[in-house]
Design a protein around this motif. Structure first.
Motif, short mmCIF file in Angstrom:
data_model
loop_
_atom_site.label_atom_id
_atom_site.label_comp_id
_atom_site.label_asym_id
_atom_site.label_seq_id
_atom_site.Cartn_x
_atom_site.Cartn_y
_atom_site.Cartn_z
N GLY A 106 -5.57 32.79 93.10
CA GLY A 106 -6.38 31.10 93.78
C GLY A 106 -6.16 29.97 92.44
O GLY A 106 -4.86 30.34 91.69
N ALA A 107 -6.67 29.25 92.01
CA ALA A 107 -7.19 27.95 91.15
C ALA A 107 -7.20 28.85 89.45
O ALA A 107 -6.48 28.36 89.08
CB ALA A 107 -8.22 27.78 91.26
N ARG A 130 10.99 30.85 103.72
CA ARG A 130 10.47 29.56 103.00
C ARG A 130 8.83 29.32 103.12
O ARG A 130 8.16 29.99 103.20
CB ARG A 130 10.18 28.07 104.23
CG ARG A 130 11.99 28.43 105.10
CD ARG A 130 11.51 27.57 106.27
NE ARG A 130 11.16 26.62 106.75
CZ ARG A 130 11.11 26.33 108.22
NH1 ARG A 130 11.04 26.76 109.06
NH2 ARG A 130 9.54 25.15 108.62
N PHE A 131 8.53 29.74 101.32
CA PHE A 131 8.00 29.25 100.81
C PHE A 131 7.41 28.04 100.54
O PHE A 131 7.78 26.72 100.22
CB PHE A 131 7.49 29.64 99.14
CG PHE A 131 8.37 31.39 99.24
CD1 PHE A 131 6.60 32.80 99.63
CD2 PHE A 131 9.51 31.73 98.88
CE1 PHE A 131 6.86 33.55 99.10
CE2 PHE A 131 9.87 32.84 98.79
CZ PHE A 131 8.44 33.59 99.14
N SER A 132 5.72 27.81 100.54
CA SER A 132 4.83 26.41 100.37
C SER A 132 4.33 27.38 98.72
O SER A 132 3.57 28.52 99.03
CB SER A 132 4.63 26.27 101.36
OG SER A 132 4.04 26.92 102.29
N ALA A 133 3.24 26.05 98.36
CA ALA A 133 2.02 26.52 97.53
C ALA A 133 0.62 24.92 97.88
O ALA A 133 1.16 24.44 99.00
CB ALA A 133 2.32 26.46 96.42
N LYS A 134 -0.37 25.91 97.98
CA LYS A 134 -1.55 25.08 97.93
C LYS A 134 -2.52 25.37 96.91
O LYS A 134 -2.91 26.63 96.66
CB LYS A 134 -1.97 25.68 99.50
CG LYS A 134 -3.61 24.81 99.43
CD LYS A 134 -3.95 25.60 101.17
CE LYS A 134 -5.63 24.91 101.04
NZ LYS A 134 -6.55 25.46 100.78
N MET A 135 -2.42 24.51 96.16
CA MET A 135 -3.41 24.11 95.22
C MET A 135 -4.50 23.63 94.96
O MET A 135 -4.40 21.79 95.76
CB MET A 135 -2.54 23.53 93.62
CG MET A 135 -1.47 22.57 94.13
SD MET A 135 -0.98 22.74 92.91
CE MET A 135 -1.25 22.43 91.24
N ARG A 136 -5.49 23.90 93.94
CA ARG A 136 -5.84 22.45 93.15
C ARG A 136 -5.54 21.87 92.11
O ARG A 136 -4.48 22.47 91.30
CB ARG A 136 -7.41 23.02 93.02
CG ARG A 136 -8.30 23.27 93.97
CD ARG A 136 -9.42 23.95 93.98
NE ARG A 136 -9.67 24.30 95.09
CZ ARG A 136 -11.19 23.69 95.87
NH1 ARG A 136 -11.82 22.80 95.03
NH2 ARG A 136 -11.52 24.15 96.24
N LEU A 137 -6.77 20.57 91.53
CA LEU A 137 -5.82 20.37 90.02
C LEU A 137 -5.85 21.03 89.04
O LEU A 137 -5.29 20.31 87.86
CB LEU A 137 -6.06 18.78 90.20
CG LEU A 137 -5.04 17.37 91.10
CD1 LEU A 137 -6.19 16.51 91.28
CD2 LEU A 137 -4.52 17.51 91.15
N TYR A 159 6.93 22.56 100.78
CA TYR A 159 5.56 21.82 100.23
C TYR A 159 4.88 22.45 99.25
O TYR A 159 4.36 23.29 98.85
CB TYR A 159 4.38 21.56 101.78
CG TYR A 159 5.18 21.86 102.36
CD1 TYR A 159 6.21 19.69 103.20
CD2 TYR A 159 5.63 21.83 104.24
CE1 TYR A 159 5.97 19.30 104.24
CE2 TYR A 159 5.88 21.00 104.94
CZ TYR A 159 6.59 20.67 104.91
OH TYR A 159 7.32 19.97 106.48
N VAL A 160 4.44 21.09 98.93
CA VAL A 160 2.75 21.81 97.82
C VAL A 160 2.01 21.07 98.46
O VAL A 160 1.25 19.92 98.24
CB VAL A 160 2.83 21.53 96.13
CG1 VAL A 160 1.81 21.55 95.30
CG2 VAL A 160 4.61 21.83 95.53
N THR A 161 1.02 21.84 98.62
CA THR A 161 -0.93 21.06 99.51
C THR A 161 -1.58 20.89 97.67
O THR A 161 -1.91 21.64 97.39
CB THR A 161 -0.88 21.82 100.05
OG1 THR A 161 -0.31 21.57 101.64
CG2 THR A 161 -2.29 21.11 101.00
N ILE A 162 -2.11 20.13 97.89
CA ILE A 162 -3.27 19.44 97.17
C ILE A 162 -4.54 19.44 97.00
O ILE A 162 -4.73 17.93 98.36
CB ILE A 162 -2.78 19.04 95.50
CG1 ILE A 162 -0.89 18.97 95.10
CG2 ILE A 162 -3.56 18.33 94.84
CD1 ILE A 162 -0.44 18.02 94.16
N HIS A 163 -5.71 19.87 97.29
CA HIS A 163 -6.40 18.81 97.43
C HIS A 163 -6.64 19.11 95.95
O HIS A 163 -7.19 19.27 95.24
CB HIS A 163 -7.36 20.53 97.66
CG HIS A 163 -8.97 20.48 97.78
ND1 HIS A 163 -9.13 19.08 98.51
CD2 HIS A 163 -10.20 20.75 97.14
CE1 HIS A 163 -11.15 19.08 98.75
NE2 HIS A 163 -10.85 20.46 97.85
#
Ligand SMILES: Cc1cc2nc3c(=O)[nH]c(=O)nc-3n(C[C@H](O)[C@H](O)[C@H](O)COP(=O)(O)O)c2cc1C
Length: 309
Positions: A106-107, A130-137, A159-163
């Motif tokens: 995860g993070a 097709r890859f994407s990523a979901k991340m925190r800072l 895409y990169v989704t950022i929380h």
């Protein structure tokens, strides 16, 4: 508002399972561009069977997610999903749950650039996905994403989704807007904003942030399943119509989960947890009655009280 912005339904472990995704898609066709499944993981050296079962039917609008601490785990997970016919896979680089982060998942992966670089190489060898990523800072500092930037830049990402929070913040507290803006500038992939979106006006505001390609809805969509459809129509629906849609989705989720969860207590608990997110829609009293119902019968009674309003 730019019609090109993507609206994604985010993954929430325990909530956005196949039952919820199918019920939502049937009730709100075309409201979101894709549904992200909660993360699949490796347990005792193999991909968890129930994670694979949840995404057993591949579809262009379904994005399974993987959480990993090594190239080996990534290979197992991505390989199993590709073998099931999935053509999209999301990388979980944001889970804040301490046991996952401590083990470098995860993070925690944000602090392990070598693993991410090795994973990037594996991704380039899978052009059919097709890859994407979901991340925190970051984990405990909102600038830590910078250490992962070279590896992220090598990855082929749709895409990169950022929380824009750190893992330490979990799901509340200040959003790091300046670091988010810096990340949007630095990351060479389209960036999707995620966090605290509860109303169509919130979608307008966040989707219009500079450089942002769209938004991912999380708790807001669970509490107000009509959110994306309302935004697409360009006007808020009256409360009665929103609640009617929500109740019909809950009926469908309950029916689908009844087939899988044979223990009444387990089924009840799995449905009750939703109402925490819907409190702004249905009010404190109704949400409390649903959460406190001690039996399926009481739960149904509490549901009827909402529908009678
Ligand atoms: C109970 C719960 C489970 C979650 N499970 C996942 C998950 O499996 N994968 C993931 O990437 N994010 C997961 N998230 C994070 C959400 O997808 C989202 O990033 C977060 O809730 C912030 O967005 P929101 O404010 O719109 O809810 C979870 C969040 C919650 C509260």
């Amino acid at each position: 508002m730019d019609e090109e912005k993507v609206i994604l339904a985010g993954p929430l472990q325990g909530y956005t399972d196949a039952a919820w995704r199918q019920a939502h898609a049937a009730a709100m066709p075309g409201a979101v561009d894709a549904y992200f499944a909660p993360f699949a993981r490796v347990e005792h050296g193999a991909v968890r069977a129930r994670d694979l079962r949840d995404v057993a039917t591949a579809a262009p609008t379904l994005v399974p997610q993987v959480i990993f601490r090594s190239v080996e785990e990534f290979d197992l997970l991505a390989g199993a999903l590709a073998a099931q016919g999935h053509t999209r896979v999301d990388l979980n680089l944001g889970c804040p749950f301490p046991p996952q982060v401590k083990h470098g998942r995860g993070a925690g992966t944000l602090l392990r650039p070598r693993v991410l670089e090795a994973v990037a190489a594996r991704m380039l060898a899978m052009p059919e996905v097709r890859f994407s990523a979901k991340m925190r800072l970051g984990v405990d500092d909102a600038s830590q994403w910078r250490g992962a930037l070279p590896a992220l830049s090598q990855m082929p990402l749709e895409y990169v989704t950022i929380h824009p929070r750190t893992a330490r913040q979990q799901y509340s507290g200040q959003l790091h807007t300046a670091e988010f803006a810096a990340a949007v500038d630095a990351i060479p992939h389209p960036v999707v904003f995620n966090g605290d979106i509860a109303t169509p006006a919130d979608i307008d505001r966040t989707a219009a942030l500079p450089g942002v390609s769209g938004v991912m809805l999380g708790r807001g969509l669970l509490g107000r399943p009509t959110l994306a459809a309302e935004w697409r129509e360009g006007k808020e629906w009256p409360a009665s119509r929103r609640i009617e849609a929500m109740l019909s989705i809950h009926e469908a989720v309950l029916a689908a989960r009844s087939a899988r969860l044979t223990q009444p207590a387990q089924l009840l608990a799995s449905m009750q947890s939703f109402w925490h997110f819907a409190e702004p829609e249905i009010g404190h009293k109704a949400a409390k009655a649903l959460r406190k119902a001690g039996s399926m019968e009481r739960y149904r009674e509490a549901m009827r009280l909402i529908s009678a309003k």
